[in-house]
Scaffold this motif. Structure first.
Motif, PDB file in Angstrom:
ATOM      1  N   TYR A   1       0.829  -1.203   0.000  1.00 51.29           N
ATOM      2  CA  TYR A   1       0.000   0.000   0.000  1.00 51.29           C
ATOM      3  C   TYR A   1       0.865   1.257   0.000  1.00 51.29           C
ATOM      4  O   TYR A   1       0.552   2.237  -0.690  1.00 51.29           O
ATOM      5  N   ARG A   2       1.935   1.227   0.790  1.00 53.83           N
ATOM      6  CA  ARG A   2       2.795   2.402   0.858  1.00 53.83           C
ATOM      7  C   ARG A   2       3.385   2.727  -0.513  1.00 53.83           C
ATOM      8  O   ARG A   2       3.494   3.893  -0.902  1.00 53.83           O
ATOM      9  N   TYR A   3       3.765   1.705  -1.248  1.00 55.80           N
ATOM     10  CA  TYR A   3       4.307   1.927  -2.582  1.00 55.80           C
ATOM     11  C   TYR A   3       3.256   2.536  -3.506  1.00 55.80           C
ATOM     12  O   TYR A   3       3.502   3.559  -4.160  1.00 55.80           O
ATOM     13  N   TYR A   4       2.067   1.934  -3.541  1.00 53.76           N
ATOM     14  CA  TYR A   4       1.066   2.363  -4.516  1.00 53.76           C
ATOM     15  C   TYR A   4       0.418   3.701  -4.159  1.00 53.76           C
ATOM     16  O   TYR A   4      -0.009   4.433  -5.056  1.00 53.76           O
ATOM     17  N   ILE A   5       0.342   4.035  -2.884  1.00 50.48           N
ATOM     18  CA  ILE A   5      -0.260   5.326  -2.545  1.00 50.48           C
ATOM     19  C   ILE A   5       0.586   6.472  -3.097  1.00 50.48           C
ATOM     20  O   ILE A   5       0.053   7.538  -3.473  1.00 50.48           O
ATOM     21  N   MET A   6       1.909   6.265  -3.204  1.00 49.18           N
ATOM     22  CA  MET A   6       2.779   7.280  -3.777  1.00 49.18           C
ATOM     23  C   MET A   6       2.893   7.118  -5.295  1.00 49.18           C
ATOM     24  O   MET A   6       2.803   8.109  -6.037  1.00 49.18           O
ATOM     25  N   ARG A   7       3.067   5.925  -5.758  1.00 50.16           N
ATOM     26  CA  ARG A   7       3.210   5.689  -7.199  1.00 50.16           C
ATOM     27  C   ARG A   7       1.986   6.149  -7.971  1.00 50.16           C
ATOM     28  O   ARG A   7       2.081   6.759  -9.041  1.00 50.16           O
ATOM     29  N   ASN A   8       0.798   5.905  -7.410  1.00 48.81           N
ATOM     30  CA  ASN A   8      -0.434   6.219  -8.129  1.00 48.81           C
ATOM     31  C   ASN A   8      -0.775   7.702  -8.150  1.00 48.81           C
ATOM     32  O   ASN A   8      -1.720   8.115  -8.819  1.00 48.81           O
ATOM     33  N   ARG A   9       0.000   8.504  -7.424  1.00 52.09           N
ATOM     34  CA  ARG A   9      -0.151   9.947  -7.576  1.00 52.09           C
ATOM     35  C   ARG A   9       0.140  10.348  -9.028  1.00 52.09           C
ATOM     36  O   ARG A   9      -0.443  11.298  -9.549  1.00 52.09           O
ATOM     37  N   GLY A  10       1.016   9.615  -9.676  1.00 57.00           N
ATOM     38  CA  GLY A  10       1.321   9.885 -11.071  1.00 57.00           C
ATOM     39  C   GLY A  10       0.123   9.640 -11.976  1.00 57.00           C
ATOM     40  O   GLY A  10      -0.138  10.409 -12.909  1.00 57.00           O
ATOM     41  N   ILE A  11      -0.634   8.554 -11.718  1.00 57.39           N
ATOM     42  CA  ILE A  11      -1.829   8.270 -12.513  1.00 57.39           C
ATOM     43  C   ILE A  11      -2.904   9.315 -12.230  1.00 57.39           C
ATOM     44  O   ILE A  11      -3.577   9.810 -13.145  1.00 57.39           O
TER      45      ILE A  11
END
Length: 326
Positions: free
Chosen positions: A249-259
């Motif tokens: 979750y920690r990875y995707y909460i930041m990565r998905n800011r790009g999307i």
């Protein structure tokens, strides 16, 4: 198009539960799924279809679902994915299948909730007035679960101090969404398309709910229709809670800011400086979650890695948002 120009409205006719589909996404939690399916069997009225999207579970989920076949009959539809596509991929597939079944209404939910017996009737009554509706949930301990239903679009983050109470109207307007209970009309899905599976987890429902609110008057209603059946470690702050998370979750909460940035840019809502502030605030919140809820500082590397990968996605000029269905 915005609600101030030509808002989409549901058909102005009595709600027919047979036109609704409950779409459930599950992964390796057959025990919780059983509780949810049992609660659906006790509903009155029941929907026309109950759709289970299995994200390639490695437990006995397939056998459990097939064990309900006789009790549900033709109502039950089971789709097993070849790989784990995350909540975003599961809900995208569930929405697609429900739409292809001809469903007028699609009620999305995870496998870790139970449905209140008259929950569909309650949602249906609001569906006669609104095309995008979010009901309320009880937490695992029976307390009222607060969901942050308003987004600050310039910052791209939930507004934590959005009022928790309701006035005599029984609803509050929202510009976000939560796939744990989203009740949405097919006319909205047609116009904004399916949920984007590239999110995998996190921000997918927030962005989808925002897209819906641009087309129709989206509301959260003062109706308790779901109850969570899984206890999650959390920091109790009164009305608000901060739940424990995971490295994924920690990875995707930041990565998905790009999307998210790509969607905001495509719809003319991206404000670079303010969105950067929102991204920094998201990072800070996750640090607080680590230290206050999980009592550790391990996991920060996943936040930095997600932030880095999100910047790459945000700079991808070939990125295309999900197309409308019609």
């Amino acid at each position: 198009m915005t609600p101030t120009t030509a808002p989409l409205l549901p058909p102005q006719k009595p709600f027919d539960p047979r036109t609704a589909t409950i779409a459930i996404v599950t992964f390796n939690r057959s025990g919780l799924l059983s509780k949810l399916l049992d609660s659906v069997l006790e509903m009155e009225p029941r929907p026309g279809h109950v759709l289970v999207v299995d994200n390639a579970s490695t437990d006995d989920t397939t056998e459990v679902v097939e064990g309900y076949r006789e009790r549900f009959g033709d109502e039950l539809v089971y789709r097993r994915m070849e790989t784990n596509t995350g909540g975003a991929g599961g809900f995208s597939e569930g929405m697609r299948l429900a739409y292809e079944l001809g469903s007028e209404w699609i009620w999305l939910m995870d496998d870790d909730v139970e449905v209140i017996p008259d929950g569909l009737a309650r949602m249906g009554r609001w569906g006669e007035r609104f095309a995008s509706v979010q009901g309320r949930r009880y937490d695992f301990d029976g307390s009222e679960f607060y969901w942050q239903y308003r987004l600050s679009i310039p910052l791209g983050i939930p507004i934590p101090f959005a009022p928790a109470g309701f006035d005599d109207s029984g609803y509050r307007e929202m510009n976000s969404g939560c796939f744990e209970g989203m009740f949405i009309h097919r006319s909205v899905v047609e116009r904004i398309g399916l949920p984007d599976p590239r999110f995998f987890i996190y921000w997918d429902d927030s962005v989808y709910g925002w897209l819906a609110s641009r087309l129709t008057r989206s509301v959260i209603v003062n109706e308790f229709v779901l109850k969570r059946t899984r206890e999650i470690k959390q920091w109790d702050m009164g009305t608000r809670h901060l739940n424990a998370s995971s490295d994924r979750y920690r990875y995707y909460i930041m990565r998905n800011r790009g999307i998210m940035q790509q969607y905001f840019r495509a719809h003319g809502a991206y404000r670079p400086a303010l969105f950067a502030v929102g991204t920094a605030a998201t990072f800070a919140k996750e640090i607080i979650r680590l230290t206050a809820v999980e009592r550790t500082v391990r996991g920060t590397s996943h936040l930095f890695r997600g932030w880095r990968d999100g910047l790459k996605i945000a700079r991808d000029r070939s990125f295309q948002t999900m197309p409308p269905l019609v």
